[in-house]
Design a protein around this motif. Structure first.
Motif, PDB file in Angstrom:
ATOM      1  N   PRO A 157       0.806  -1.215   0.000  1.00 15.10           N
ATOM      2  CA  PRO A 157       0.000   0.000   0.000  1.00 15.10           C
ATOM      3  C   PRO A 157       0.844   1.272   0.000  1.00 15.10           C
ATOM      4  O   PRO A 157       0.337   2.354  -0.270  1.00 15.10           O
ATOM      5  CB  PRO A 157      -0.804  -0.099   1.304  1.00 15.10           C
ATOM      6  CG  PRO A 157      -0.018  -1.009   2.175  1.00 15.10           C
ATOM      7  CD  PRO A 157       0.694  -1.952   1.269  1.00 15.10           C
ATOM      8  N   ILE A 162       2.236   1.204  -6.313  1.00 12.55           N
ATOM      9  CA  ILE A 162       0.803   1.527  -6.260  1.00 12.55           C
ATOM     10  C   ILE A 162       0.568   2.945  -6.764  1.00 12.55           C
ATOM     11  O   ILE A 162      -0.390   3.207  -7.506  1.00 12.55           O
ATOM     12  CB  ILE A 162       0.218   1.327  -4.830  1.00 12.55           C
ATOM     13  CG1 ILE A 162      -1.292   1.534  -4.841  1.00 12.55           C
ATOM     14  CG2 ILE A 162       0.858   2.250  -3.829  1.00 12.55           C
ATOM     15  CD1 ILE A 162      -2.062   0.518  -5.667  1.00 12.55           C
ATOM     16  N   VAL A 166      -1.835   3.626  -9.994  1.00 13.72           N
ATOM     17  CA  VAL A 166      -3.044   4.441  -9.869  1.00 13.72           C
ATOM     18  C   VAL A 166      -2.980   5.654 -10.789  1.00 13.72           C
ATOM     19  O   VAL A 166      -3.930   5.956 -11.523  1.00 13.72           O
ATOM     20  CB  VAL A 166      -3.254   4.876  -8.400  1.00 13.72           C
ATOM     21  CG1 VAL A 166      -4.309   5.946  -8.321  1.00 13.72           C
ATOM     22  CG2 VAL A 166      -3.636   3.687  -7.541  1.00 13.72           C
ATOM     23  N   ARG A 170      -5.479   6.057 -14.016  1.00 15.28           N
ATOM     24  CA  ARG A 170      -6.420   7.184 -13.950  1.00 15.28           C
ATOM     25  C   ARG A 170      -6.280   8.079 -15.157  1.00 15.28           C
ATOM     26  O   ARG A 170      -7.264   8.595 -15.685  1.00 15.28           O
ATOM     27  CB  ARG A 170      -6.182   7.999 -12.692  1.00 15.28           C
ATOM     28  CG  ARG A 170      -6.796   7.382 -11.493  1.00 15.28           C
ATOM     29  CD  ARG A 170      -7.192   8.430 -10.499  1.00 15.28           C
ATOM     30  NE  ARG A 170      -7.754   7.773  -9.327  1.00 15.28           N
ATOM     31  CZ  ARG A 170      -7.284   7.906  -8.100  1.00 15.28           C
ATOM     32  NH1 ARG A 170      -6.238   8.689  -7.877  1.00 15.28           N
ATOM     33  NH2 ARG A 170      -7.847   7.270  -7.108  1.00 15.28           N
ATOM     34  N   GLN A 177     -12.494   1.133 -11.899  1.00 14.55           N
ATOM     35  CA  GLN A 177     -12.441   1.025 -10.445  1.00 14.55           C
ATOM     36  C   GLN A 177     -11.230   0.185 -10.051  1.00 14.55           C
ATOM     37  O   GLN A 177     -11.115  -0.967 -10.479  1.00 14.55           O
ATOM     38  CB  GLN A 177     -13.716   0.361  -9.912  1.00 14.55           C
ATOM     39  CG  GLN A 177     -13.708   0.154  -8.414  1.00 14.55           C
ATOM     40  CD  GLN A 177     -13.651   1.467  -7.664  1.00 14.55           C
ATOM     41  OE1 GLN A 177     -14.557   2.285  -7.715  1.00 14.55           O
ATOM     42  NE2 GLN A 177     -12.554   1.693  -6.963  1.00 14.55           N
ATOM     43  N   LEU A 178     -10.336   0.766  -9.252  1.00 14.92           N
ATOM     44  CA  LEU A 178      -9.157   0.032  -8.782  1.00 14.92           C
ATOM     45  C   LEU A 178      -9.389  -0.440  -7.358  1.00 14.92           C
ATOM     46  O   LEU A 178      -9.852   0.319  -6.506  1.00 14.92           O
ATOM     47  CB  LEU A 178      -7.917   0.936  -8.822  1.00 14.92           C
ATOM     48  CG  LEU A 178      -7.538   1.430 -10.215  1.00 14.92           C
ATOM     49  CD1 LEU A 178      -6.357   2.380 -10.153  1.00 14.92           C
ATOM     50  CD2 LEU A 178      -7.217   0.258 -11.129  1.00 14.92           C
ATOM     51  N   ILE A 179      -9.068  -1.717  -7.119  1.00 10.81           N
ATOM     52  CA  ILE A 179      -9.242  -2.290  -5.792  1.00 10.81           C
ATOM     53  C   ILE A 179      -7.924  -2.902  -5.354  1.00 10.81           C
ATOM     54  O   ILE A 179      -7.382  -3.783  -6.029  1.00 10.81           O
ATOM     55  CB  ILE A 179     -10.331  -3.385  -5.804  1.00 10.81           C
ATOM     56  CG1 ILE A 179     -11.648  -2.811  -6.324  1.00 10.81           C
ATOM     57  CG2 ILE A 179     -10.506  -3.962  -4.400  1.00 10.81           C
ATOM     58  CD1 ILE A 179     -12.736  -3.837  -6.506  1.00 10.81           C
ATOM     59  N   LEU A 180      -7.416  -2.435  -4.207  1.00 10.21           N
ATOM     60  CA  LEU A 180      -6.125  -2.910  -3.715  1.00 10.21           C
ATOM     61  C   LEU A 180      -6.333  -3.958  -2.637  1.00 10.21           C
ATOM     62  O   LEU A 180      -7.159  -3.783  -1.750  1.00 10.21           O
ATOM     63  CB  LEU A 180      -5.331  -1.734  -3.147  1.00 10.21           C
ATOM     64  CG  LEU A 180      -4.000  -2.066  -2.460  1.00 10.21           C
ATOM     65  CD1 LEU A 180      -2.994  -2.589  -3.476  1.00 10.21           C
ATOM     66  CD2 LEU A 180      -3.440  -0.836  -1.756  1.00 10.21           C
ATOM     67  N   ASN A 181      -5.598  -5.073  -2.730  1.00  7.80           N
ATOM     68  CA  ASN A 181      -5.511  -6.008  -1.611  1.00  7.80           C
ATOM     69  C   ASN A 181      -4.076  -5.902  -1.112  1.00  7.80           C
ATOM     70  O   ASN A 181      -3.152  -6.476  -1.707  1.00  7.80           O
ATOM     71  CB  ASN A 181      -5.832  -7.431  -2.076  1.00  7.80           C
ATOM     72  CG  ASN A 181      -6.131  -8.347  -0.902  1.00  7.80           C
ATOM     73  OD1 ASN A 181      -5.829  -8.035   0.248  1.00  7.80           O
ATOM     74  ND2 ASN A 181      -6.751  -9.480  -1.186  1.00  7.80           N
ATOM     75  N   GLU A 200      -7.819 -14.492  -2.821  1.00  6.16           N
ATOM     76  CA  GLU A 200      -8.983 -13.735  -2.323  1.00  6.16           C
ATOM     77  C   GLU A 200      -9.684 -12.990  -3.444  1.00  6.16           C
ATOM     78  O   GLU A 200     -10.912 -12.926  -3.493  1.00  6.16           O
ATOM     79  CB  GLU A 200      -8.554 -12.757  -1.227  1.00  6.16           C
ATOM     80  CG  GLU A 200      -8.397 -13.444   0.114  1.00  6.16           C
ATOM     81  CD  GLU A 200      -7.914 -12.506   1.202  1.00  6.16           C
ATOM     82  OE1 GLU A 200      -7.646 -11.317   0.907  1.00  6.16           O
ATOM     83  OE2 GLU A 200      -7.800 -12.971   2.343  1.00  6.16           O
ATOM     84  N   PHE A 201      -8.907 -12.412  -4.371  1.00  5.66           N
ATOM     85  CA  PHE A 201      -9.556 -11.739  -5.501  1.00  5.66           C
ATOM     86  C   PHE A 201     -10.395 -12.727  -6.299  1.00  5.66           C
ATOM     87  O   PHE A 201     -11.464 -12.394  -6.811  1.00  5.66           O
ATOM     88  CB  PHE A 201      -8.529 -11.066  -6.416  1.00  5.66           C
ATOM     89  CG  PHE A 201      -8.222  -9.650  -6.032  1.00  5.66           C
ATOM     90  CD1 PHE A 201      -6.919  -9.248  -5.818  1.00  5.66           C
ATOM     91  CD2 PHE A 201      -9.241  -8.720  -5.888  1.00  5.66           C
ATOM     92  CE1 PHE A 201      -6.623  -7.943  -5.456  1.00  5.66           C
ATOM     93  CE2 PHE A 201      -8.965  -7.407  -5.524  1.00  5.66           C
ATOM     94  CZ  PHE A 201      -7.652  -7.010  -5.311  1.00  5.66           C
TER      95      PHE A 201
ATOM     96  N   LEU B  55      -9.586   5.001  -4.907  1.00  4.89           N
ATOM     97  CA  LEU B  55      -8.980   3.683  -4.744  1.00  4.89           C
ATOM     98  C   LEU B  55      -9.648   2.976  -3.575  1.00  4.89           C
ATOM     99  O   LEU B  55      -9.839   3.552  -2.509  1.00  4.89           O
ATOM    100  CB  LEU B  55      -7.480   3.841  -4.474  1.00  4.89           C
ATOM    101  CG  LEU B  55      -6.683   2.556  -4.250  1.00  4.89           C
ATOM    102  CD1 LEU B  55      -6.688   1.711  -5.514  1.00  4.89           C
ATOM    103  CD2 LEU B  55      -5.252   2.884  -3.851  1.00  4.89           C
ATOM    104  N   LEU B  56     -10.030   1.698  -3.804  1.00  3.70           N
ATOM    105  CA  LEU B  56     -10.690   0.939  -2.746  1.00  3.70           C
ATOM    106  C   LEU B  56      -9.800  -0.193  -2.265  1.00  3.70           C
ATOM    107  O   LEU B  56      -8.890  -0.630  -2.957  1.00  3.70           O
ATOM    108  CB  LEU B  56     -12.012   0.362  -3.265  1.00  3.70           C
ATOM    109  CG  LEU B  56     -13.064   1.393  -3.647  1.00  3.70           C
ATOM    110  CD1 LEU B  56     -14.286   0.686  -4.205  1.00  3.70           C
ATOM    111  CD2 LEU B  56     -13.443   2.247  -2.456  1.00  3.70           C
ATOM    112  N   LEU B  58      -9.691  -4.163  -0.647  1.00  8.12           N
ATOM    113  CA  LEU B  58     -10.475  -5.391  -0.457  1.00  8.12           C
ATOM    114  C   LEU B  58     -10.229  -5.910   0.940  1.00  8.12           C
ATOM    115  O   LEU B  58      -9.079  -6.072   1.357  1.00  8.12           O
ATOM    116  CB  LEU B  58     -10.051  -6.444  -1.485  1.00  8.12           C
ATOM    117  CG  LEU B  58     -10.864  -7.738  -1.474  1.00  8.12           C
ATOM    118  CD1 LEU B  58     -12.248  -7.486  -2.044  1.00  8.12           C
ATOM    119  CD2 LEU B  58     -10.164  -8.826  -2.271  1.00  8.12           C
ATOM    120  N   PHE B  66     -16.722 -10.511   1.588  1.00  5.28           N
ATOM    121  CA  PHE B  66     -15.796  -9.437   1.245  1.00  5.28           C
ATOM    122  C   PHE B  66     -16.461  -8.077   1.339  1.00  5.28           C
ATOM    123  O   PHE B  66     -17.666  -7.931   1.169  1.00  5.28           O
ATOM    124  CB  PHE B  66     -15.271  -9.643  -0.179  1.00  5.28           C
ATOM    125  CG  PHE B  66     -14.322 -10.791  -0.295  1.00  5.28           C
ATOM    126  CD1 PHE B  66     -14.786 -12.032  -0.705  1.00  5.28           C
ATOM    127  CD2 PHE B  66     -12.986 -10.646   0.025  1.00  5.28           C
ATOM    128  CE1 PHE B  66     -13.915 -13.098  -0.803  1.00  5.28           C
ATOM    129  CE2 PHE B  66     -12.115 -11.710  -0.076  1.00  5.28           C
ATOM    130  CZ  PHE B  66     -12.577 -12.946  -0.486  1.00  5.28           C
TER     131      PHE B  66
END
Lengths: 412, 72
Positions: A157, A162, A166, A170, A177-181, A200-201, B55-56, B58, B66
């Motif tokens: 993170p 990252i 991003v 952008r 939509q960006l989703i970070l794990n 998990e994704f 930015l989201l 998970l 989730f």
């Protein structure tokens, strides 16, 4: 540290005391464990196993000997690499005796590869192993979605990766939509975290693409991406994966397994999404084309209508009139012709009749010497002498002139 | 994804361009798919010009489900 191996058993008792196995083993245990301190050893790993308990069991060997080893879970959990058979390592630990089974072993506290070359060798070994299993095969590689709406990212993170991902995504396609794990990308347990994040994704399911990676670093820094657990998580992912690890020239095992390799996280961003500018242009192009096509079509129909207007079928009424007029004229002309012809004929008839008449004209007859005799009384022409009686008054016409007379004698 | 996707919109647009340029469709049909095309163009442009999203993160909850949270 006592180095003398003086036994605690007085010699004189040897002959007399009979040891149980437990007792003698305990003697051996005490001897070894008190006399050998924590040591560093170097050797080659073989028969490496991890139990489900998390404890690692292996042997360390060289040409002359080998020692069985154990590395308990609480000691091995922060290894940044997974030991492999054949790897030369440095191990720090204590010699202990495993009484139940009657052997001594090294209880390993720390483990590191014996030099950078070891890591590279380990890399090659794993690469060959996984390649042989087919994890790198082209046929397993999935095509990337052209227009992903949601992208999953597995990286730290913090850090450049990252941020770059991003900002570039952008810029190119802001509505994605960006989703970070978030994961650790080096050191303790990083490989497991990365593998879990990818899995998990897949469980979450609602991304069309996964980008996994990190910025540049040393081989040890990047090592997590060379671990088998990460490779398998990528291979098993039903969602396409882009691997973007380190610098341009670095290749990780994850790069080989992934559906696409990007040389850097920035490059991954460019590969993941189309550029909005291009797409806007393309759509403008479509707009122009369909407007053009439609107006062409309308033009075509206009012309057809125009042609129809001018065509014979629609002009028929006026044309009909014209036609009829012409017909009438023609007929009139014909009539005229016919009439005059008729008249001509009649004339001819009259002429010929006239001629005939001429021939029959009494006057011409009279000219020949005949005369016409009229009975004066009634003016009738006398044809036969019997119509007359003596003393009747008659009139006789000659070609020229006439006489008045009285009948003398009638000869019938 | 309940609504139309950007990708399927683009694909349909390509189809429409081809159909209109081919020219063998009756006029009324042409007008109808022209309308559809312009609507798709509006949709695509809107998608492309949409503002950027946050930015989201998970997060897997204890029960295995989730959740998406905002990245701070």
């Amino acid at each position: 540290m006592a180095t003398n191996l003086e036994s605690s058993l007085p010699l004189e008792t040897f002959g007399k005391h009979i040891y149980s196995i437990t007792e003698i083993t305990r003697e051996i245990k005490n001897l070894l464990e008190s006399n050998i301190p924590t040591v560093w050893v170097q050797g080659e790993i073989s028969n490496f196993k991890i139990h489900s308990s998390g404890h690692m069991y292996f042997s360390l060997k060289d040409e002359g000997a080998q020692i069985p080893c154990v590395m308990w879970r609480w000691n091995n959990h922060d290894l940044y690499f997974t030991p492999q058979d054949g790897m030369k390592v440095l191990a720090q630990g204590n010699i202990t005796v495993y009484e139940k089974r009657g052997y001594y072993q090294l209880d390993v506290l720390q483990l590191t590869p014996a030099g950078i070359g070891e890591l590279q060798l380990a890399f090659e070994r794993l690469k060959n192993k996984l390649r042989a299993e087919g994890l790198f095969d082209e046929r397993y590689k999935k095509p990337l979605p052209s227009y992903p709406e949601r992208i999953g990212i597995v990286t730290s993170p913090t850090g450049a990766a990252i941020r770059d991902l991003v900002s570039i995504i952008r810029r190119r396609f802001p509505s994605v939509q960006l989703i970070l794990n978030p994961v650790r990308v080096q050191g303790d347990g990083a490989a497991q975290e990365i593998a879990t994040a990818i899995t998990e994704f897949n469980e979450y399911g609602q991304v069309e693409l996964i980008i996994v990676g990190r910025g540049g670093g040393s081989l040890e820094d990047l090592w997590a991406f060379n671990e088998e657990v990460v490779a398998r998580a990528i291979f098993n992912s039903k969602i396409p994966v882009i691997s973007a690890v380190g610098h341009e020239i670095d290749f990780s095992i994850s790069d080989f397994v992934a559906d696409l390799r990007a040389p850097t996280p920035s490059a991954a961003a460019e590969l993941a999404v189309r550029n909005r500018e291009e797409l806007l242009e393309m759509i403008n192009g479509f707009c122009t084309k369909i407007n053009q096509a439609l107006s062409t079509k309308i033009q075509y129909f206009r012309e057809r209508i125009h042609n129809l207007e001018r065509s014979y079928a629609l002009r028929k009424p006026t044309d009909l009139i014209k036609q009829y007029s012409q017909r009438v004229d023609e007929l009139a002309k014909n009539l005229e012709t016919a009439l005059s012809h008729r008249i001509q004929l009649m004339r001819e008839n009259v002429d010929s009749m006239q001629k005939r008449l001429g021939a029959l004209n009494p006057c011409s007859v009279l000219k020949r010497g005949y005369s016409i005799c009229y009975k004066t009384e009634d003016g009738r022409i006398v044809r036969r002498a019997a119509e007359l009686t003596p003393e009747d008054k008659i009139r006789v016409r000659f070609y020229e002139g006439k006489i008045l007379g009285t009948v003398d004698i009638v000869e019938a | 994804m309940t609504e139309r996707s950007f990708e399927s919109a683009l694909r349909r647009l390509e189809e429409i361009v081809e159909e209109l340029e081919r020219g063998d469709i009756p006029l009324e049909e042409s007008l109808k798919i022209y309308e559809e095309g312009m609507e798709l163009i509006r949709f695509c442009n809107e998608r492309l010009n949409k503002a950027e999203k946050r930015l989201l993160k998970l997060v897997k909850k204890e029960d295995g489900s989730f959740q998406l949270e905002l990245m701070s």
